[in-house]
Enzyme design. Structure first.
Site, mmCIF file in Angstrom:
data_model
loop_
_atom_site.group_PDB
_atom_site.id
_atom_site.type_symbol
_atom_site.label_atom_id
_atom_site.label_comp_id
_atom_site.label_asym_id
_atom_site.label_seq_id
_atom_site.Cartn_x
_atom_site.Cartn_y
_atom_site.Cartn_z
ATOM 1 N N GLY A 61 1.127 -0.855 0.371
ATOM 2 C CA GLY A 61 -0.137 0.520 -0.618
ATOM 3 C C GLY A 61 0.542 1.449 0.040
ATOM 4 N N ASP A 63 4.025 1.338 -2.043
ATOM 5 C CA ASP A 63 4.012 1.732 -3.091
ATOM 6 C C ASP A 63 3.998 1.479 -4.073
ATOM 7 O OD1 ASP A 63 5.616 2.650 -5.136
ATOM 8 O OD2 ASP A 63 7.085 1.526 -4.637
ATOM 9 N N ASN A 109 -7.574 5.261 6.856
ATOM 10 C CA ASN A 109 -7.510 4.789 5.090
ATOM 11 C C ASN A 109 -8.718 3.883 4.575
ATOM 12 O OD1 ASN A 109 -6.813 2.377 2.806
ATOM 13 N ND2 ASN A 109 -5.502 1.986 5.010
ATOM 14 N N GLY A 112 -8.741 2.222 -1.441
ATOM 15 C CA GLY A 112 -9.950 1.810 -2.503
ATOM 16 C C GLY A 112 -9.497 1.523 -3.059
ATOM 17 N N PHE A 113 -7.940 0.787 -3.409
ATOM 18 C CA PHE A 113 -7.219 0.075 -4.489
ATOM 19 C C PHE A 113 -6.858 1.162 -5.428
ATOM 20 C CE2 PHE A 113 -8.985 -4.923 -3.387
ATOM 21 C CZ PHE A 113 -7.010 -4.557 -2.406
ATOM 22 N N ASN A 139 1.326 -7.375 -3.743
ATOM 23 C CA ASN A 139 -0.016 -8.132 -3.073
ATOM 24 C C ASN A 139 -1.098 -6.803 -4.258
ATOM 25 O OD1 ASN A 139 -2.525 -6.372 -1.404
ATOM 26 N ND2 ASN A 139 -1.268 -7.640 -0.253
ATOM 27 N N ASN A 172 -4.220 -10.628 -1.615
ATOM 28 C CA ASN A 172 -5.371 -9.874 -0.550
ATOM 29 C C ASN A 172 -7.105 -9.845 -0.257
ATOM 30 O OD1 ASN A 172 -6.535 -7.645 1.399
ATOM 31 N ND2 ASN A 172 -4.836 -6.067 -0.244
ATOM 32 N N SER A 175 -8.253 -6.407 2.471
ATOM 33 C CA SER A 175 -8.923 -4.407 2.972
ATOM 34 C C SER A 175 -10.367 -4.748 2.516
ATOM 35 C CB SER A 175 -8.617 -4.102 1.527
ATOM 36 O OG SER A 175 -8.819 -2.920 0.975
ATOM 37 N N ASN A 177 -11.323 -1.788 2.099
ATOM 38 C CA ASN A 177 -12.568 -0.770 1.344
ATOM 39 C C ASN A 177 -12.660 -1.311 0.361
ATOM 40 O OD1 ASN A 177 -11.349 0.928 3.683
ATOM 41 N ND2 ASN A 177 -9.216 0.693 3.321
ATOM 42 N N THR A 178 -12.674 -2.342 0.397
ATOM 43 C CA THR A 178 -13.331 -3.066 -1.519
ATOM 44 C C THR A 178 -14.646 -3.513 -0.904
ATOM 45 O OG1 THR A 178 -10.991 -3.255 -2.276
ATOM 46 C CG2 THR A 178 -12.698 -4.622 -3.661
ATOM 47 N N LYS A 217 -3.183 -12.673 2.321
ATOM 48 C CA LYS A 217 -3.087 -11.711 3.644
ATOM 49 C C LYS A 217 -4.030 -11.164 4.203
ATOM 50 C CE LYS A 217 -2.065 -6.679 5.134
ATOM 51 N NZ LYS A 217 -0.985 -5.786 4.615
ATOM 52 N N THR A 245 -1.452 -8.992 10.059
ATOM 53 C CA THR A 245 -2.832 -8.578 9.358
ATOM 54 C C THR A 245 -2.117 -7.013 8.819
ATOM 55 O OG1 THR A 245 -3.529 -6.885 11.205
ATOM 56 C CG2 THR A 245 -4.150 -9.565 11.684
ATOM 57 N N ASN A 246 -3.544 -6.972 7.833
ATOM 58 C CA ASN A 246 -5.076 -6.255 6.681
ATOM 59 C C ASN A 246 -4.764 -5.033 8.002
ATOM 60 O OD1 ASN A 246 -4.889 -4.183 5.244
ATOM 61 N ND2 ASN A 246 -5.574 -5.989 4.200
ATOM 62 N N THR A 247 -5.866 -3.897 8.107
ATOM 63 C CA THR A 247 -5.502 -2.984 8.765
ATOM 64 C C THR A 247 -7.590 -3.615 9.407
ATOM 65 O OG1 THR A 247 -7.015 -1.879 6.719
ATOM 66 C CG2 THR A 247 -5.054 -1.011 7.515
ATOM 67 N N GLY A 267 -1.366 1.075 12.363
ATOM 68 C CA GLY A 267 -0.953 1.763 13.054
ATOM 69 C C GLY A 267 -0.964 1.059 14.575
HETATM 70 C C1 LIG Z 1 -2.650 4.219 3.324
HETATM 71 C C2 LIG Z 1 -2.895 2.981 3.433
HETATM 72 C C3 LIG Z 1 -2.683 1.729 2.232
HETATM 73 C C4 LIG Z 1 -2.564 0.509 2.043
HETATM 74 N N1 LIG Z 1 -2.860 0.002 0.835
HETATM 75 C C5 LIG Z 1 -2.471 -1.814 0.952
HETATM 76 C C6 LIG Z 1 -2.400 -2.420 0.454
HETATM 77 O O1 LIG Z 1 -2.945 -1.866 -1.345
HETATM 78 N N2 LIG Z 1 -3.103 -3.814 0.001
HETATM 79 C C7 LIG Z 1 -3.069 -4.604 1.317
HETATM 80 O O2 LIG Z 1 -2.337 -5.333 1.815
HETATM 81 N N3 LIG Z 1 -2.639 -3.505 2.565
HETATM 82 C C8 LIG Z 1 -2.988 -2.405 2.268
HETATM 83 N N4 LIG Z 1 -2.168 -1.302 3.408
HETATM 84 C C9 LIG Z 1 -2.319 -1.979 4.760
HETATM 85 C C10 LIG Z 1 -0.946 -2.715 5.408
HETATM 86 O O3 LIG Z 1 -0.374 -3.043 4.105
HETATM 87 C C11 LIG Z 1 -0.966 -3.020 6.251
HETATM 88 O O4 LIG Z 1 -1.171 -4.421 6.620
HETATM 89 C C12 LIG Z 1 -1.575 -2.699 7.885
HETATM 90 O O5 LIG Z 1 -1.269 -1.105 7.668
HETATM 91 C C13 LIG Z 1 -1.375 -2.890 8.835
HETATM 92 O O6 LIG Z 1 0.907 -2.244 9.390
HETATM 93 P P1 LIG Z 1 0.836 -0.582 9.584
HETATM 94 O O7 LIG Z 1 -0.088 -0.617 11.254
HETATM 95 O O8 LIG Z 1 2.103 -0.884 9.851
HETATM 96 O O9 LIG Z 1 0.385 -0.145 9.188
HETATM 97 C C14 LIG Z 1 -2.683 -0.546 3.423
HETATM 98 C C15 LIG Z 1 -2.294 0.515 4.581
HETATM 99 C C16 LIG Z 1 -2.538 1.809 4.471
HETATM 100 C C17 LIG Z 1 -2.157 2.810 6.028
#
Ligand SMILES: Cc1cc2nc3c(=O)[nH]c(=O)nc-3n(C[C@H](O)[C@H](O)[C@H](O)COP(=O)(O)O)c2cc1C
Length: 338
Positions: A61, A63, A109, A112-113, A139, A172, A175, A177-178, A217, A245-247, A267
């Site tokens: 997410g 890059d 966030n 939305g991909f 991903n 993935n 997420s 957001n999808t 994921k 995990t994801n968010t 975070g």
């Molecule tokens: C702005 C943003 C965009 C993200 N986009 C993706 C994504 O495209 N695919 C994905 O698997 N996780 C995505 N994530 C989730 C992160 O890869 C990570 O799993 C999550 O933020 C928890 O780690 P952190 O607390 O260190 O940020 C995104 C997170 C953020 C903040």
């Protein structure tokens, strides 16, 4: 150098979060032209048949379009996960869609991909200068208007186009957001989809008979029994590992005027949920199944705790926003010394 980062951080924190992120990616592209003198001694490790120069990776997410891989490599990551990429380009959700909750060292966030699509990513990777020793994962997401029953076709299309350019894939399914993506967690539908993806992966033999590892994921928002069921399903399908995990969609303990914004929270407040998920996964899958732990890791002791919970590798995203790039060396060193 630290002074420069502190000034940059002050400047970036004055911008809206998405503009600040675009500036950061640009700066990393410039940094990619510069050779880095020292990398901290890493704790090299083999996971899923890949040799990681250290245990610390950049989470997906950050890059999305693979624009700054070389610069990210200079920061000292052992691996970088780009994407999520989808078959077709898409602009994502309307802005604003990224929010800083500074007092919690967190971000919400609902991007939305947003990404330029797999063809553009393929083209960029083809011309990206050699980035070893960092390993490159991608991903994989699905387009917003793809029905969930056809999700596997989106993943397959991206796998086929990127197999000669990356070191591993992450599917993935988590997420928030999808729409309906998380419906892929567990059950016969997931087993069947993973079987198809792994059959395809087995056809995509890259150099020297190397097969690309495939990770899945997962969400932090599952009850322990479901985490267990899901982890076993992923292992039984013969995937190469799991990213946890994801968010989160939860807002427990969050006091901030932006806390009601829709989207995934990442975070520091995510750390306990992620670590509990990793523990539950490790308990279910046994000692040998690879786990990448991610979610709220902000310093060396968090990294060590995530490792002790069962993660072979870790990833970070949000803490980089708050701590800056020196975080990477701090995490690498903490894990190497532990
Ligand atoms: C702005 C943003 C965009 C993200 N986009 C993706 C994504 O495209 N695919 C994905 O698997 N996780 C995505 N994530 C989730 C992160 O890869 C990570 O799993 C999550 O933020 C928890 O780690 P952190 O607390 O260190 O940020 C995104 C997170 C953020 C903040």
């Amino acid at each position: 150098m630290d002074f420069i980062f502190q000034c940059a951080r002050l400047f970036l924190s004055a911008l809206d979060p998405e503009t600040a992120h675009l500036f950061t990616l640009r700066a990393l592209r410039v940094l990619g032209q510069v050779r880095r003198a020292n990398r901290p001694p890493g704790d090299t490790i083999e996971v899923a048949g890949l040799n990681f120069p250290n245990r610390v990776g950049l989470a997906a997410g950050f890059d999305k379009n693979g624009e700054a891989i070389t610069g990210l490599n200079q920061l000292g990551f052992g691996f970088v996960e780009i994407g999520a990429v989808t078959p077709m380009p898409q602009s994502g959700n309307p802005k604003p869609r990224l929010f800083r909750l500074t007092n919690h060292r967190a971000v919400i966030n609902r991007m939305g991909f947003n990404n330029e699509g797999v063809e553009a990513l393929r083209e960029r990777l083809r011309v990206t200068p050699e980035i070893k020793p960092t390993l490159l994962g991608v991903n994989l997401g699905i387009n917003r208007d793809t029905p969930i029953s056809k999700a596997k076709d989106d993943y397959l299309q991206c796998m086929r186009l990127l197999s000669d350019l990356v070191d591993y894939f992450t599917i993935n399914i988590s997420s928030p957001n999808t729409p309906k993506l998380r419906d892929l967690h567990g059950g016969a539908r997931l087993s069947e989809m993973l079987k198809t993806l792994l059959e395809e992966r087995d056809q995509l033999i890259v150099d020297q008979d190397r097969r690309l590892p495939l990770f899945v994921k997962v969400s932090p928002d599952l009850e322990p029994a479901l985490v267990r069921e899901l982890a076993l399903c992923i292992r039984e399908a013969r995937c190469d590992g799991l990213v946890a995990t994801n968010t989160t969609t939860a807002r427990d303990g969050i006091r901030h005027r932006l806390s009601a914004q829709k989207g995934g929270l990442s975070g520091q407040p995510l750390f306990n949920k992620s670590i509990r998920t990793v523990e539950a996964v490790r308990d279910a899958v046994g000692a040998d199944f690879p786990i990448i732990g991610v979610g709220g890791i902000s310093n060396g002791s968090d990294a060590i705790a995530m490792r002790n919970a069962g993660a072979d590798l870790i990833q970070v995203y949000t803490a980089l926003v708050y701590e800056g790039p020196r975080l990477v060396d701090a995490l690498v060193t903490a894990l190497a010394d532990s």
